[in-house]
Design an enzyme around this catalytic site. Sequence first.
Site: not given
Length: 141
Positions: A104, A102, A89, A33, A96
Amino acid sequence: MSGTDDCVFCGIVAGDIPGRIVGESDDAVAFLDANPMAPGHTLVVPRTHRARLGDLSREESAAVFELVYDLAPDIEAAVDADGATVGLNDGPAAGQEVGHVHAHVIPRFDGDGGGPIHVAAGERPDLSDAELDDIAAEISD
Ligand code: AMP
Ligand code: ZN
C-alpha cells in the site's frame, strides 16, 4: 482467495477486472485502491499470483519495491500530499484481506487524523534485553 482464477488482483493484472493502472513494469503492476484510505491510495502487486511476501522470488520482490520507490513521489505530487505511509499487510493476522501480495502507498496529509504505522501492531510488548538479544540472534542465524 487462493489462486489466479479467483483472485481479484490477478483479474486486474490480466485486464479482466477494471482497475485504474498507474504504473507497471515487467514483474509488477500498480493501480488505485478501489476503496481508498486517502486520495491517491495505490496498491503495488507482483504480476504473478503470490500469497505472501515470502512467496516472492528475489526478482519479484525487487520489482514490487522498485515500483513503490518509483511511484511514491509521483503519487504524493498528484494529490499534493505531505507524506505517505508505505507498507503491506503480510498474512491474515496482519489484516491481509486479498491473498495476492500488495504494498500500500497511502498519501498522508498534515492533520489527516491518521496514525503512524506503529499503531498497526497494537500494544508494545515489554521485552527484556535478554529477550531482545535472543530474537536478534534467532533472526540473524
Ligand atoms: P489488505 O487488507 O491489505 O488485503 O487490502 C486490500 C485492499 O484491496 C483494500 O484496501 C481494498 O480496498 C482493495 N481492493 C479490494 N478489491 C479491489 C479492487 N477490485 N480494485 C482495487 N482495490 C481493491
Ligand atoms: Zn492473484
